[in-house]
Design a protein around this motif. Structure first.
Motif, PDB file in Angstrom:
ATOM      1  N   GLU A 237       0.831  -1.202   0.000  1.00  0.00           N
ATOM      2  CA  GLU A 237       0.000   0.000   0.000  1.00  0.00           C
ATOM      3  C   GLU A 237       0.870   1.257   0.000  1.00  0.00           C
ATOM      4  N   TYR A 238       1.890   1.245   0.818  1.00  0.00           N
ATOM      5  CA  TYR A 238       2.801   2.392   0.903  1.00  0.00           C
ATOM      6  C   TYR A 238       3.431   2.695  -0.453  1.00  0.00           C
ATOM      7  N   ASP A 239       3.933   1.663  -1.123  1.00  0.00           N
ATOM      8  CA  ASP A 239       4.554   1.872  -2.430  1.00  0.00           C
ATOM      9  C   ASP A 239       3.527   2.287  -3.483  1.00  0.00           C
ATOM     10  N   ALA A 240       2.305   1.762  -3.363  1.00  0.00           N
ATOM     11  CA  ALA A 240       1.259   2.127  -4.321  1.00  0.00           C
ATOM     12  C   ALA A 240       0.943   3.620  -4.218  1.00  0.00           C
ATOM     13  N   TYR A 241       0.795   4.131  -3.005  1.00  0.00           N
ATOM     14  CA  TYR A 241       0.465   5.545  -2.829  1.00  0.00           C
ATOM     15  C   TYR A 241       1.691   6.428  -3.057  1.00  0.00           C
ATOM     16  N   ARG A 242       2.884   5.903  -2.823  1.00  0.00           N
ATOM     17  CA  ARG A 242       4.098   6.650  -3.158  1.00  0.00           C
ATOM     18  C   ARG A 242       4.196   6.844  -4.670  1.00  0.00           C
ATOM     19  N   LEU A 258      -3.526  20.397  -8.135  1.00  0.00           N
ATOM     20  CA  LEU A 258      -3.001  20.759  -6.824  1.00  0.00           C
ATOM     21  C   LEU A 258      -3.869  20.202  -5.699  1.00  0.00           C
ATOM     22  N   CYS A 259      -5.178  20.215  -5.931  1.00  0.00           N
ATOM     23  CA  CYS A 259      -6.106  19.660  -4.940  1.00  0.00           C
ATOM     24  C   CYS A 259      -5.892  18.159  -4.791  1.00  0.00           C
ATOM     25  N   ARG A 260      -5.754  17.470  -5.919  1.00  0.00           N
ATOM     26  CA  ARG A 260      -5.503  16.025  -5.902  1.00  0.00           C
ATOM     27  C   ARG A 260      -4.145  15.717  -5.296  1.00  0.00           C
ATOM     28  N   LEU A 261      -3.190  16.606  -5.523  1.00  0.00           N
ATOM     29  CA  LEU A 261      -1.844  16.407  -4.999  1.00  0.00           C
ATOM     30  C   LEU A 261      -1.834  16.503  -3.471  1.00  0.00           C
ATOM     31  N   ASP A 262      -2.597  17.445  -2.946  1.00  0.00           N
ATOM     32  CA  ASP A 262      -2.707  17.566  -1.491  1.00  0.00           C
ATOM     33  C   ASP A 262      -3.300  16.296  -0.880  1.00  0.00           C
ATOM     34  N   ALA A 264      -3.308  13.298  -2.233  1.00  0.00           N
ATOM     35  CA  ALA A 264      -2.354  12.201  -2.419  1.00  0.00           C
ATOM     36  C   ALA A 264      -1.241  12.268  -1.386  1.00  0.00           C
ATOM     37  N   GLN A 265      -0.792  13.489  -1.071  1.00  0.00           N
ATOM     38  CA  GLN A 265       0.258  13.666  -0.057  1.00  0.00           C
ATOM     39  C   GLN A 265      -0.229  13.193   1.309  1.00  0.00           C
ATOM     40  N   SER A 266      -1.465  13.510   1.632  1.00  0.00           N
ATOM     41  CA  SER A 266      -2.046  13.108   2.911  1.00  0.00           C
ATOM     42  C   SER A 266      -2.181  11.586   2.993  1.00  0.00           C
ATOM     43  N   GLN A 267      -2.683  10.963   1.915  1.00  0.00           N
ATOM     44  CA  GLN A 267      -2.827   9.513   1.896  1.00  0.00           C
ATOM     45  C   GLN A 267      -1.467   8.818   1.965  1.00  0.00           C
ATOM     46  N   SER A 270      -0.167   8.902   5.506  1.00  0.00           N
ATOM     47  CA  SER A 270      -0.906   7.967   6.347  1.00  0.00           C
ATOM     48  C   SER A 270      -0.398   6.538   6.164  1.00  0.00           C
ATOM     49  N   HIS A 271      -0.210   6.137   4.908  1.00  0.00           N
ATOM     50  CA  HIS A 271       0.271   4.780   4.635  1.00  0.00           C
ATOM     51  C   HIS A 271       1.737   4.615   5.019  1.00  0.00           C
ATOM     52  N   LYS A 272       2.493   5.691   4.935  1.00  0.00           N
ATOM     53  CA  LYS A 272       3.891   5.631   5.366  1.00  0.00           C
ATOM     54  C   LYS A 272       3.977   5.387   6.869  1.00  0.00           C
ATOM     55  N   ASP A 273       3.143   6.086   7.637  1.00  0.00           N
ATOM     56  CA  ASP A 273       3.123   5.906   9.087  1.00  0.00           C
ATOM     57  C   ASP A 273       2.725   4.477   9.457  1.00  0.00           C
ATOM     58  N   LYS A 274       1.723   3.954   8.767  1.00  0.00           N
ATOM     59  CA  LYS A 274       1.268   2.593   9.026  1.00  0.00           C
ATOM     60  C   LYS A 274       2.367   1.583   8.703  1.00  0.00           C
ATOM     61  N   TYR A 275       3.025   1.787   7.576  1.00  0.00           N
ATOM     62  CA  TYR A 275       4.104   0.890   7.152  1.00  0.00           C
ATOM     63  C   TYR A 275       5.262   0.900   8.152  1.00  0.00           C
ATOM     64  N   GLU A 276       5.669   2.077   8.593  1.00  0.00           N
ATOM     65  CA  GLU A 276       6.803   2.170   9.501  1.00  0.00           C
ATOM     66  C   GLU A 276       6.469   1.583  10.874  1.00  0.00           C
ATOM     67  N   LYS A 277       5.227   1.741  11.311  1.00  0.00           N
ATOM     68  CA  LYS A 277       4.817   1.149  12.591  1.00  0.00           C
ATOM     69  C   LYS A 277       4.876  -0.380  12.519  1.00  0.00           C
ATOM     70  N   LEU A 278       4.330  -0.952  11.434  1.00  0.00           N
ATOM     71  CA  LEU A 278       4.332  -2.405  11.299  1.00  0.00           C
ATOM     72  C   LEU A 278       5.752  -2.940  11.096  1.00  0.00           C
ATOM     73  N   ARG A 279       6.584  -2.175  10.411  1.00  0.00           N
ATOM     74  CA  ARG A 279       7.976  -2.594  10.248  1.00  0.00           C
ATOM     75  C   ARG A 279       8.649  -2.685  11.617  1.00  0.00           C
ATOM     76  N   ALA A 280       8.406  -1.712  12.484  1.00  0.00           N
ATOM     77  CA  ALA A 280       8.966  -1.734  13.839  1.00  0.00           C
ATOM     78  C   ALA A 280       8.394  -2.888  14.651  1.00  0.00           C
ATOM     79  N   ASP A 281       7.075  -3.137  14.494  1.00  0.00           N
ATOM     80  CA  ASP A 281       6.442  -4.253  15.210  1.00  0.00           C
ATOM     81  C   ASP A 281       7.059  -5.593  14.815  1.00  0.00           C
TER      82      ASP A 281
END
Length: 344
Positions: A237-242, A258-262, A264-267, A270-281
């Motif tokens: 998911e992280y790589d897909a949204y990246r 620009l609206c879509r970019l904002d 996309a940046q937010s999504q 969010s997926h980056k935070d989820k990925y990094e948390k699970l990587r640490a877990d």
């Protein structure tokens, strides 16, 4: 916005490598299994609750349908009927939004997966962590083999002990009915009974070994691998949204984009935070699993060695001492099933 977002999206804390490596699975089978994994978390549209967030979402926005039951949908009064229709319409919109979010997420992940498999995309790689994960999977396969063989040993040896028990009874009976061979049948009966007793003691030790290995493999290791699966899904998911953010960043800069970019940046964040948390877990669970595995196997391998050695050396005292050392207790005589007979 443009240069800042571009630099933020392009900065990766983990190396990005080109793809084309299909792993150990054949390409078609592996891709099909991965697609099934992507599709497995469908939207929750059950009758008891409606969960916002879709694929991998949280439980925010739960609306129990019990709150609308008995709300007067079938009453003749106009007021409640209109209110009921609005609630139903709201539920329909909510369900449609769930399906839409899930569909978009699944599409992005499927596109990313196919791109990776055919070498057209890039994926985030944590070489150290992925090496540890592969080592765990290989270790689990080998331990499962040991578990299967130990169970086979238990079953075969149980049959042997049962045969010795029956043979001892037969010898004892013939000793009573054959005066001329009473002594010979008698000491053979005693020998078989002693072998049977020692065999039951050994089975108590072996079954304790089997039970402990089963817990390690099918509970402890499996729990860690479940977290690994969540981590691998989060990575996709992280790589897909990246990738989605990078593609938008290279496009035109009109108001709509620009609206879509904002968004996309937010999504992406969010997926980056989820990925990094699970990587640490996963890293933490792998560390504790390794420590637990060493502790458990040190004890169990010592038990197995001492029990087997004492039995085949005919050292009854040492065999019984081994069970006391590891606090293994057999059921008292007359029990329906001895404690060493594991439920299959």
């Amino acid at each position: 916005m443009s240069d800042g977002i571009m630099s933020k999206a392009a900065t990766m804390e983990i190396p990005i490598s080109s793809n084309g490596d299909t792993g150990s699975l054949p390409e078609d089978d592996g891709l099909e299994q991965d697609l099934q994994q992507v599709m497995v978390s469908g939207p929750n549209l059950n009758e008891t609750s409606i969960v916002s967030g879709g694929y991998g979402g949280t439980a925010e926005g739960i609306i129990p349908t019990s709150t609308i039951k008995g709300s007067g949908l079938h009453q003749p009064h106009a007021g409640p009927a209109v209110g009921g229709e609005e609630v139903v319409r709201g539920i329909a919109v909510e369900k449609f939004d769930i399906v839409k979010k899930w569909g978009i997420n699944t599409y992005k992940c499927t596109k990313q997966l196919i791109s990776e498999r055919f070498g057209r995309g890039s994926r985030t790689v944590d070489l150290e962590l992925e090496t540890q994960i592969e080592l765990l999977r290989e270790t689990k396969r080998k331990y499962e083999c040991v578990l299967q063989l130990a169970r086979a040993l238990t079953n075969h040896f149980y049959s042997l002990v049962q045969t010795q028990h029956a043979l001892g009874d037969a010898f004892a009976d013939l000793s009573q009915k054959s005066p001329e061979l009473q002594e010979e049948f008698g000491y053979n009966a005693e020998t078989q009974k002693l072998l049977c007793k020692n065999g039951e003691t050994l089975l108590g030790a072996v079954n304790f070994f089997v039970s402990s290995i089963n817990t390690l493999v099918n509970k402890t290791m499996e729990d860690t691998l479940m977290t690994v699966k969540q981590y691998e899904t989060a990575r996709l998911e992280y790589d897909a949204y990246r990738t989605d953010l990078e593609e938008l960043s290279m496009g035109p800069r009109d108001a709509s984009t620009l609206c879509r970019l904002d968004a996309a940046q937010s999504q992406f964040q969010s997926h980056k935070d989820k990925y990094e948390k699970l990587r640490a877990d996963v890293a933490i669970k792998l560390k504790f699993l390794e420590e637990n595995k060493i502790k458990v196997m040190h004890k169990q391998l010592l038990l197995f060695h001492n029990a087997i050695s004492a039995y085949f050396a005919g050292n009854q005292q040492q065999l019984e001492q081994t069970l006391k050392q590891f606090n293994i207790k057999l059921k008292t005589p007359g029990a329906e099933k001895p404690s060493w007979l594991e439920e299959q």
